[in-house]
Design an enzyme around this catalytic site. Structure first.
Site, PDB file in Angstrom:
ATOM      1  N   ALA A  89      -8.761   0.271   0.933  1.00  0.00           N
ATOM      2  CA  ALA A  89      -9.176  -1.135   0.909  1.00  0.00           C
ATOM      3  C   ALA A  89      -7.950  -1.960   0.542  1.00  0.00           C
ATOM      4  O   ALA A  89      -7.010  -1.448  -0.081  1.00  0.00           O
ATOM      5  CB  ALA A  89     -10.270  -1.320  -0.132  1.00  0.00           C
ATOM      6  N   GLU A 138     -12.665   7.163   3.013  1.00  0.00           N
ATOM      7  CA  GLU A 138     -14.105   6.863   3.091  1.00  0.00           C
ATOM      8  C   GLU A 138     -14.509   6.494   4.526  1.00  0.00           C
ATOM      9  O   GLU A 138     -15.588   6.858   4.996  1.00  0.00           O
ATOM     10  CB  GLU A 138     -14.450   5.734   2.114  1.00  0.00           C
TER      11      GLU A 138
HETATM   12  N1  COA Z   1      -3.800  -2.416   0.125  1.00  0.00           N
HETATM   13  C1  COA Z   1      -2.925  -3.399   0.399  1.00  0.00           C
HETATM   14  N2  COA Z   1      -1.674  -3.174   0.815  1.00  0.00           N
HETATM   15  C2  COA Z   1      -1.290  -1.879   0.967  1.00  0.00           C
HETATM   16  C3  COA Z   1      -2.155  -0.810   0.723  1.00  0.00           C
HETATM   17  C4  COA Z   1      -3.465  -1.126   0.282  1.00  0.00           C
HETATM   18  N3  COA Z   1      -4.377  -0.172   0.052  1.00  0.00           N
HETATM   19  N4  COA Z   1      -1.496   0.343   0.956  1.00  0.00           N
HETATM   20  C5  COA Z   1      -0.257  -0.002   1.346  1.00  0.00           C
HETATM   21  N5  COA Z   1      -0.142  -1.351   1.364  1.00  0.00           N
HETATM   22  C6  COA Z   1       1.042  -2.147   1.725  1.00  0.00           C
HETATM   23  C7  COA Z   1       2.101  -2.128   0.633  1.00  0.00           C
HETATM   24  O1  COA Z   1       1.781  -3.062  -0.381  1.00  0.00           O
HETATM   25  C8  COA Z   1       3.312  -2.510   1.441  1.00  0.00           C
HETATM   26  O2  COA Z   1       3.249  -3.900   1.711  1.00  0.00           O
HETATM   27  P1  COA Z   1       4.497  -4.877   1.402  1.00  0.00           P
HETATM   28  O3  COA Z   1       5.568  -4.418   2.358  1.00  0.00           O
HETATM   29  O4  COA Z   1       3.936  -6.228   1.715  1.00  0.00           O
HETATM   30  O5  COA Z   1       4.865  -4.641  -0.020  1.00  0.00           O
HETATM   31  C9  COA Z   1       3.094  -1.796   2.754  1.00  0.00           C
HETATM   32  O6  COA Z   1       1.698  -1.541   2.836  1.00  0.00           O
HETATM   33  C10 COA Z   1       3.823  -0.474   2.863  1.00  0.00           C
HETATM   34  O7  COA Z   1       3.419   0.331   1.762  1.00  0.00           O
HETATM   35  P2  COA Z   1       4.463   1.045   0.767  1.00  0.00           P
HETATM   36  O8  COA Z   1       3.764   1.280  -0.533  1.00  0.00           O
HETATM   37  O9  COA Z   1       5.736   0.291   0.732  1.00  0.00           O
HETATM   38  O10 COA Z   1       4.687   2.426   1.544  1.00  0.00           O
HETATM   39  P3  COA Z   1       5.115   3.815   0.914  1.00  0.00           P
HETATM   40  O11 COA Z   1       5.464   4.707   2.052  1.00  0.00           O
HETATM   41  O12 COA Z   1       6.139   3.632  -0.151  1.00  0.00           O
HETATM   42  O13 COA Z   1       3.793   4.386   0.203  1.00  0.00           O
HETATM   43  C11 COA Z   1       1.437   4.848   0.055  1.00  0.00           C
HETATM   44  C12 COA Z   1       2.674   4.705   0.963  1.00  0.00           C
HETATM   45  C13 COA Z   1       0.226   5.052   0.941  1.00  0.00           C
HETATM   46  C14 COA Z   1       1.621   6.083  -0.848  1.00  0.00           C
HETATM   47  C15 COA Z   1       1.301   3.591  -0.823  1.00  0.00           C
HETATM   48  O14 COA Z   1       1.348   2.446   0.030  1.00  0.00           O
HETATM   49  C16 COA Z   1       0.021   3.522  -1.606  1.00  0.00           C
HETATM   50  O15 COA Z   1      -0.132   4.204  -2.600  1.00  0.00           O
HETATM   51  N6  COA Z   1      -0.933   2.664  -1.166  1.00  0.00           N
HETATM   52  C17 COA Z   1      -2.163   2.418  -1.856  1.00  0.00           C
HETATM   53  C18 COA Z   1      -3.126   3.581  -1.704  1.00  0.00           C
HETATM   54  C19 COA Z   1      -4.399   3.309  -2.496  1.00  0.00           C
HETATM   55  O16 COA Z   1      -4.389   3.255  -3.708  1.00  0.00           O
HETATM   56  N7  COA Z   1      -5.502   3.170  -1.781  1.00  0.00           N
HETATM   57  C20 COA Z   1      -6.791   2.962  -2.364  1.00  0.00           C
HETATM   58  C21 COA Z   1      -7.115   1.527  -2.396  1.00  0.00           C
HETATM   59  S1  COA Z   1      -8.717   1.257  -3.154  1.00  0.00           S
END
Ligand code: COA
Length: 282
Positions: A89, A138
């Site tokens: 999300a 999900e």
């Molecule tokens: N919601 C909003 N934005 C998200 C997102 C999410 N769930 N997951 C990734 N993004 C965004 C990041 O904020 C980033 O945006 P920005 O460039 O504007 O800062 C972009 O996507 C790229 O993500 P980034 O974190 O830089 O990539 P990464 O390769 O370093 O890491 C993940 C990848 C998937 C490990 C990491 O993005 C992450 O942990 N995301 C959240 C996962 C999560 O907790 N999901 C459950 C949500 S309830």
């Protein structure tokens, strides 16, 4: 919207077929139809295809359209880019929500997207092509079948954000992999890779990223050989088993009975008696 048609040789029927592709762009989705398979690609790759409310509303509309489209027999959902199916999300959107806004987010999302997919009238396959985290996992779990690419990573990291899975994760993950493993994934928030997900039964199979679409299309082609009404009834009966097992058996009996006398039942049984294969979709 763009239409293109290509001729190809179908070796199984030994006929030249026309492959019609229709592409429609919406703000956050790419919608395509290939033969009788409707593809929904979530298209926010810069945000790892995170599900904001607008995307959820568009997904609902796309599913509604595909549901009503008699030329579509199987629906596939995937994510744009090579990195993510859906990374959850949209955390940026809900970070300042109140309790009631959080509750409404989960309730609306479950009703219009996650439960809606599970209750679709045609099979829905998730092509999990990278990160499937939180709402992304999900979403994949709400689909009837999951095929993953070898680079997929799956998990429910919500507790690391101070929240719990709210789009059905606490219910569907134990159903798919058992309570102990689900608790481990939910409590640690850790990701598992595609091989682990496959061995736990979270995904049906794993293929190389370049083969994912082909694998899903091959599976869809097998499903498309079968009777649409019977597939819909099968989905209803399987789902009913998760509302209580006696309910499931009763719905199975009702759904089984409802198949008798339908044109496709006559077509399927008569074809068998003639030692032929029924062609349900013309
Ligand atoms: N919601 C909003 N934005 C998200 C997102 C999410 N769930 N997951 C990734 N993004 C965004 C990041 O904020 C980033 O945006 P920005 O460039 O504007 O800062 C972009 O996507 C790229 O993500 P980034 O974190 O830089 O990539 P990464 O390769 O370093 O890491 C993940 C990848 C998937 C490990 C990491 O993005 C992450 O942990 N995301 C959240 C996962 C999560 O907790 N999901 C459950 C949500 S309830």
């Amino acid at each position: 919207m763009s239409d293109k048609s290509t001729k190809f040789w179908d070796s199984s029927t030994e006929k030249t077929c026309i492959f019609i592709e229709i592409s429609i762009m919406s703000k956050n989705l790419i919608l395509e139809q290939e033969n009788q398979v409707g593809w929904i690609t979530i298209n926010r790759p810069d945000q790892l295809n995170a599900l904001n409310r607008e995307t959820i509303a568009e997904l609902h509309q796309a599913l509604l359209d595909f549901r009503e489209n008699a030329n579509i027999g199987v629906v596939c959902i995937t994510g744009a880019g090579e990195k993510a199916f859906v990374a959850g999300a949209d955390i940026k959107e809900f970070a300042d929500y109140t309790n009631s806004e959080g509750g409404a987010l989960a309730a609306t999302g479950q009703a219009i997207l996650f439960n809606y997919i599970e209750q679709m009238n045609k099979p829905v396959i998730a092509a999990v092509n990278g990160f499937a985290l939180g709402g992304g996992l999900e979403l994949a779990m709400a689909c009837h079948i999951r095929i993953a690419s070898s680079n997929a990573r799956m998990g429910l990291p919500e507790v690391s954000l101070g929240v719990i899975p709210g789009y059905g994760g606490t219910q569907r993950l134990p159903q798919l992999i058992g309570r102990g493993r689900a608790n481990q994934l939910i409590f640690t928030g850790e990701m598992i890779n595609a091989t682990q997900a496959n061995s736990w039964g979270l995904v049906n199979s794993v293929v190389e990223p370049a083969e994912l679409k082909q694998e899903v299309m091959a599976l869809a082609a097998k499903i498309l050989k079968n009777a649409p009404n019977a597939l819909e009834k099968a989905i209803t009966a399987v789902n009913a088993g998760f509302d209580g097992i006696s309910q499931g058996f009763n719905v199975e009996i009702e759904s089984f009975a409802a198949c008798f006398g339908t044109p496709e039942f006559r077509m399927g049984t008569q074809a068998f008696l003639r030692k032929e294969k029924a062609n349900f979709r013309g």
